[in-house]
Design a protein around this motif. Structure first.
Motif, PDB file in Angstrom:
ATOM      1  N   THR A  76       0.799  -1.227   0.000  1.00  0.00           N
ATOM      2  CA  THR A  76       0.000   0.000   0.000  1.00  0.00           C
ATOM      3  C   THR A  76       0.833   1.279   0.000  1.00  0.00           C
ATOM      4  OG1 THR A  76      -0.141  -0.049   2.411  1.00  0.00           O
ATOM      5  CG2 THR A  76      -1.896  -1.157   1.175  1.00  0.00           C
ATOM      6  N   THR A  77       2.117   1.164   0.173  1.00  0.00           N
ATOM      7  CA  THR A  77       2.934   2.388   0.148  1.00  0.00           C
ATOM      8  C   THR A  77       3.013   2.915  -1.280  1.00  0.00           C
ATOM      9  OG1 THR A  77       4.971   1.113  -0.100  1.00  0.00           O
ATOM     10  CG2 THR A  77       4.333   1.697   2.130  1.00  0.00           C
ATOM     11  N   SER A  78       3.069   4.220  -1.384  1.00  0.00           N
ATOM     12  CA  SER A  78       3.119   4.819  -2.727  1.00  0.00           C
ATOM     13  C   SER A  78       4.513   4.640  -3.324  1.00  0.00           C
ATOM     14  CB  SER A  78       2.732   6.294  -2.678  1.00  0.00           C
ATOM     15  OG  SER A  78       3.665   7.010  -1.907  1.00  0.00           O
ATOM     16  N   LYS A  79       4.521   4.445  -4.619  1.00  0.00           N
ATOM     17  CA  LYS A  79       5.782   4.214  -5.349  1.00  0.00           C
ATOM     18  C   LYS A  79       5.945   5.309  -6.397  1.00  0.00           C
ATOM     19  CE  LYS A  79       5.799  -0.164  -3.727  1.00  0.00           C
ATOM     20  NZ  LYS A  79       5.215  -0.068  -2.414  1.00  0.00           N
ATOM     21  N   GLU A  80       7.187   5.556  -6.781  1.00  0.00           N
ATOM     22  CA  GLU A  80       7.445   6.590  -7.779  1.00  0.00           C
ATOM     23  C   GLU A  80       7.319   6.049  -9.190  1.00  0.00           C
ATOM     24  OE1 GLU A  80      10.732   9.121  -7.249  1.00  0.00           O
ATOM     25  OE2 GLU A  80      10.469   9.235  -5.080  1.00  0.00           O
TER      26      GLU A  80
ATOM     27  N   TYR B 106       5.518  -0.816  -8.491  1.00  0.00           N
ATOM     28  CA  TYR B 106       4.267  -1.474  -8.095  1.00  0.00           C
ATOM     29  C   TYR B 106       4.271  -2.943  -8.529  1.00  0.00           C
ATOM     30  CZ  TYR B 106       2.180   2.993  -6.791  1.00  0.00           C
ATOM     31  OH  TYR B 106       1.905   4.189  -6.172  1.00  0.00           O
ATOM     32  N   ALA B 107       4.757  -3.162  -9.746  1.00  0.00           N
ATOM     33  CA  ALA B 107       4.822  -4.535 -10.255  1.00  0.00           C
ATOM     34  C   ALA B 107       5.778  -5.371  -9.409  1.00  0.00           C
ATOM     35  CB  ALA B 107       5.247  -4.554 -11.716  1.00  0.00           C
TER      36      ALA B 107
END
Length: 158
Positions: A69-73, A78-79
């Motif tokens: 659930t942490t945001s990624k740049e 995400y993958a």
């Protein structure tokens, strides 16, 4: 109006005249009760352990969901997070399913052990009851022989 006759007393009197030894039935009830208690204990221990495994599995899964659930740049991050989560979930599933298999194996072994011991007890009880029945029959036959002999000796001789 006619009352229905109460047959309780005649039946009690009739059953009281039968020479029945209820100690074997009482012992069988105690044996069955003890077996049921042990089988219940095995089932409850298995349920307790299964609940612990399920709770640990859920806790591990939820802790790993936090990483998802942490945001990624970057989209590729995400993958990668999803791939890592899937790999970890597969690992956790294998570990926890092995733990469930151990619980099932322990329940099976405990159940077989209990049933083997119970069958030995039942066999011993059956042998003891057969011996008691044989003794009772022999005793009754001796009483009949003695009564017949006494009647024959009292009979007038011709």
């Amino acid at each position: 109006m006619a009352k229905t006759p109460d047959f309780t007393k005649p039946f009690q009197d009739m059953l009281a005249n039968f020479p029945v030894d209820t100690s074997s039935l009482t012992e069988a009830f105690r044996s069955q009760s003890a077996l049921s208690e042990r089988m219940t204990r095995v089932a409850l221990q298995a349920a307790e352990r299964s609940t612990e495994i399920s709770a640990a599995w859920a806790k591990d899964t939820l802790s790993r969901m936090g990483e998802l659930t942490t945001s990624k740049e970057q989209p590729s991050d995400y993958a990668k997070a999803m791939s890592d989560f899937a790999s970890a979930a597969a690992e956790l599933a294998a570990e926890h399913m092995a733990a469930y298999a151990e619980v099932a194996k322990k329940v099976q072994m405990d159940t077989v052990d209990l049933l083997l011991n119970a069958s030995k007890d039942v066999q011993a009880d059956a042998q003891r009851m057969a011996q008691a029945a044989s003794d009772n029959v022999q005793k009754a036959a001796r009483q009949v022989q003695d009564a017949a002999g006494a009647a024959a000796s009292k009979a007038p001789k011709v």
